[in-house]
Write an enzyme that holds these catalytic residues in place. Sequence first.
Site: not given
Ligand code: NAD
Length: 347
Positions: A110, A195
Amino acid sequence: MNAMVDDKYRQKSGVALVGLGEYSSGQLGPALKETAYCSLAGVVSGSEEKRRTWQREYGLDAGSLYSYDNFDDVKDNPDIDIVYIVLPNAMHAEFVIRAARAGKHVICEKPLATTVEDAKRMIEACKEAGVRLSVGYRLHFDLFHQEMMRLARNRIHGNIKRIIADDSMEIGDKNQWRVKGALAGGGPLMNNGIYCVQAAQYLTGEPPVAVRASYLPKTDTEKFADVEEGVRWEMEFGSGVTALCESSYSRNGNSLKVEAEDGWFELSPAYEYNGLKGRTSNGEMIFPKVNQQALQMDDFAICVRHNRPSRVSGEMGLRDVIILEAIYESADTGRRVPLELEAFAGV
Ligand code: NAD
């Protein structure tokens, strides 16, 4: 059941995670060790070191590690049935479309997309490829949220009158993608407020007919140069229910309350992975802890096997992006924005 069918139902669907950031490492990877109908079958990351770490931890073959450049080769990997996109929001569209073109079913985190146009393109690409699309709306699989839905929709405390929802999270690092408009598509509304948008709809069982919104004042114009620091909005429903919602990046908040004719019910904390607490005007809600992500992924694996849509479908994701855009439009213009949205199963 004959032996062949039996075998098919015993075998787990293979899931490839795209993006090995915090959500994949902290939640989805570990959840895939608990899933009954799917397991980790591949990873996609820009970092060779991360790919190797995951290979060791999850016992993956060298042939199931992909970079963003050779990701399209998943099409030749029969062990991967489902691709799960866990990248910054603005990257969802490109990778969902590439996964669909590789012939894989897709779960996307999301918000589904940062624009309505992208969300429509993603749905279209999945339709064209004949694959299923689902959104990582994990709370539909949580027992506390299912109880909130039951209480609201069955009018256990009478007709519901008002919903009050807050999902806020203090953001420390001013360099993270969540405050970069080009990658996040927006601020707390996109990340957390979604949410509340979701909950208001699965509690009422209807999409909103209008929204009204205003931004909260910015206290840190440098950190929040690109995205809103906070937003407050109201969703109006055809039944007369109103949802009052707020989401901010400069404080923590996590609650969902329903006021009904003959009582109330609430969750606080409401949107976490663990430790949700629920109360009603009659007393405490008691439910065992579940692994939301494992249930969500297992449900999708079952949908794929039975060739039926997910209850958290791409269309639901699109509808929510339409609502998010309407909330931004209202906050930008100061006007009430009417909406004409279809209600569909799953709400
Ligand atoms: P994060 O920053 O921890 O991870 C992002 C990943 O994308 C990293 O591994 C990074 O290396 C990679 N990436 C690739 N290209 C990138 C760029 N140009 N800039 C930044 N990162 C890049 O983020 P996250 O918390 O894992 O979130 C990722 C997705 O998951 C988002 O869409 C977020 O909304 C979603 N999310 C959902 C929940 C949930 O409860 N459903 C919780 C957290 C995150």
